[in-house]
Design a protein around this motif. Structure first.
Motif, PDB file in Angstrom:
ATOM      1  N   ASP A 202       0.804  -1.227   0.000  1.00 45.71           N
ATOM      2  CA  ASP A 202       0.000   0.000   0.000  1.00 45.71           C
ATOM      3  C   ASP A 202       0.833   1.273   0.000  1.00 45.71           C
ATOM      4  O   ASP A 202       0.280   2.368   0.011  1.00 45.71           O
TER       5      ASP A 202
ATOM      6  N   LYS B 192      -6.647   0.243  -6.066  1.00 49.85           N
ATOM      7  CA  LYS B 192      -5.521   0.920  -5.416  1.00 49.85           C
ATOM      8  C   LYS B 192      -4.922   1.996  -6.318  1.00 49.85           C
ATOM      9  O   LYS B 192      -4.537   3.069  -5.842  1.00 49.85           O
TER      10      LYS B 192
ATOM     11  N   THR C  42     -18.327  -0.889  -5.765  1.00 46.92           N
ATOM     12  CA  THR C  42     -16.877  -1.061  -5.786  1.00 46.92           C
ATOM     13  C   THR C  42     -16.268  -0.462  -7.055  1.00 46.92           C
ATOM     14  O   THR C  42     -16.944  -0.308  -8.085  1.00 46.92           O
TER      15      THR C  42
ATOM     16  N   SER D 257      -9.817   5.656   0.629  1.00 46.13           N
ATOM     17  CA  SER D 257     -10.884   4.995  -0.121  1.00 46.13           C
ATOM     18  C   SER D 257     -11.100   5.727  -1.439  1.00 46.13           C
ATOM     19  O   SER D 257     -10.753   6.902  -1.580  1.00 46.13           O
TER      20      SER D 257
ATOM     21  N   HIS E  37      -3.941   1.691   1.689  1.00 42.72           N
ATOM     22  CA  HIS E  37      -4.627   0.718   2.542  1.00 42.72           C
ATOM     23  C   HIS E  37      -6.100   1.082   2.693  1.00 42.72           C
ATOM     24  O   HIS E  37      -6.452   2.258   2.788  1.00 42.72           O
ATOM     25  N   SER E  38      -6.951   0.062   2.738  1.00 40.34           N
ATOM     26  CA  SER E  38      -8.399   0.291   2.806  1.00 40.34           C
ATOM     27  C   SER E  38      -8.827   1.020   4.070  1.00 40.34           C
ATOM     28  O   SER E  38      -9.852   1.693   4.092  1.00 40.34           O
ATOM     29  N   LYS E  39      -8.026   0.908   5.147  1.00 40.14           N
ATOM     30  CA  LYS E  39      -8.377   1.590   6.390  1.00 40.14           C
ATOM     31  C   LYS E  39      -7.937   3.052   6.399  1.00 40.14           C
ATOM     32  O   LYS E  39      -8.358   3.826   7.254  1.00 40.14           O
TER      33      LYS E  39
ATOM     34  N   LYS F  93      -7.020   5.052  -6.231  1.00 43.60           N
ATOM     35  CA  LYS F  93      -6.725   5.849  -5.033  1.00 43.60           C
ATOM     36  C   LYS F  93      -5.515   6.745  -5.273  1.00 43.60           C
ATOM     37  O   LYS F  93      -5.521   7.928  -4.926  1.00 43.60           O
TER      38      LYS F  93
END
Length: 356
Positions: free
Chosen positions: A233, A258, A303, A275, A270-272, A261
């Motif tokens: 990431d 990714k 998605t 987004s 990273h997804s956390k 993003k």
């Protein structure tokens, strides 16, 4: 306080554990007996104590101690590993000699902080050990062998083999402390991977977000393994380091989500921590000439993969996103003259966008 709100527990690096075990073994041959625990000083001055797992005299001048690594709440593959150290007296004047025991790797490629042929015991842990022993006797002459139980198997879950560190783990750490989810070890591995590639004279690197994108990019270029950087990431981590450690060409390869993003300005993928802005993605689809109906469909999907599937064969969304990602990468690099390429792949490894 409920469990979810409790602060994450810090842990100890392999370097800190090895330092504690080395000091314990040296104290044992110096005093003639083992202590139950030992105190060491971390690089920033903090004193911490470690309990010993194993204590054994080989001879009166040789002892072994081990410590079980506690990585705290960090998802570290070395959590629970047994770090053992054998300390053996040498003749006066020989100083401190470091050796790799079973489970600790050996450097086989240039570009790392240690010379080829050296045990993978990094400079800061070496200095920590030297400092810890000097607290017992100012000038000592000893052979220090560091090993890790099952270290060879654990190392296969790390980037060590790709970095040319063979036979086991590295003894790492710059502070002695593992900060949960700081990802410092991963970013450090990215830096070392770039260093190794540059030292090998490679002028084209592929930094990928995952295995699918790496395999797909390799089908295009078939570069040496040392040219492959597992960035995960950390696109920002790669770009920041490449800015000061340049190569001729850098290919950034990743999944459509990714890389979208990155195209939208996120450097941590990273997804956390980031987004995809689906509304912005819908605006991009509109800019590419999509019908109002299609734009509305994009706004209502769940998605990024669905958006690309919807656009496939109708509009060149992949190339547009690649161009946006390229612009972000160039902003990061500033005036540094590096050829940048962006590749977008789906989960099956099919190319959806390319520029550069």
């Amino acid at each position: 306080m409920n469990q979810e709100n409790q602060p994450l527990r810090y842990g100890w690096t392999t370097g800190a554990c090895a330092t504690a075990a080395a000091k314990a073994a040296y104290l044992a041959i110096h005093n003639g007996f083992f202590l139950d625990c030992v105190e060491i000083t971390l690089p920033q001055g903090k004193k911490v104590s470690f309990s010993l797992f194993k204590k054994e005299f080989v001879t009166a001048d040789c002892a072994i101690a081990s410590v079980i690594k506690d990585a705290g709440d960090d998802p570290d593959v070395t959590h629970g590993a047994e770090i053992w150290v054998q300390v053996k007296r040498l003749d006066v004047g020989q100083g401190i000699v470091f050796k790799a025991g079973k489970g600790v790797g050996t450097i086989t490629k240039p570009g790392l902080p240690l010379a080829v042929g050296e045990p993978a015991i990094n400079p800061v842990p070496r200095q920590m050990i030297i400092q810890a022993l000097s607290e017992v006797v100012e000038n000592c002459d000893v052979e220090i062998t560091i090993g890790v139980i099952n270290g060879e198997a654990i190392a296969l879950k790390t980037m060590n083999p790709r970095l040319g560190i063979l036979g086991g783990l590295s003894i790492l750490g710059t502070t002695g402390i593992v900060v949960p989810f700081s990802c410092a070890a991963w970013i450090a591995s990215i830096h070392r991977g770039i260093d190794v590639a540059r030292a090998a004279g490679l002028d084209h690197l592929i930094a990928s977000t995952g295995n699918v994108s790496e395999v797909a990019a390799q089908k295009i270029y078939n570069l040496p393994e040392s040219a492959l950087i597992e960035m995960g990431d950390f696109a920002g981590g790669v770009l920041k380091y490449i800015k000061t450690h340049p190569v001729k060409k850098l290919t950034l390869a990743g999944g459509v989500a990714k890389m979208t993003k990155l195209a939208q300005g996120h450097l941590d993928l990273h997804s956390k921590r980031s987004s995809v802005d689906l509304e912005l993605l819908a605006e991009w689809v509109a800019q590419l000439g999509a019908s109002k109906e299609m734009v509305e469909q994009v706004r209502n999907v769940n998605t990024t993969a669905e958006v690309f599937s919807l656009c496939q064969g109708r509009i060149a969304l992949g190339d547009f996103v690649a161009q946006k990602a390229l612009e972000i990468a160039r902003q990061m690099l500033g005036p540094v003259l590096i050829e940048i390429e962006i590749l977008l792949f789906d989960r099956q490894g099919q190319l959806h966008g390319q520029i550069g």
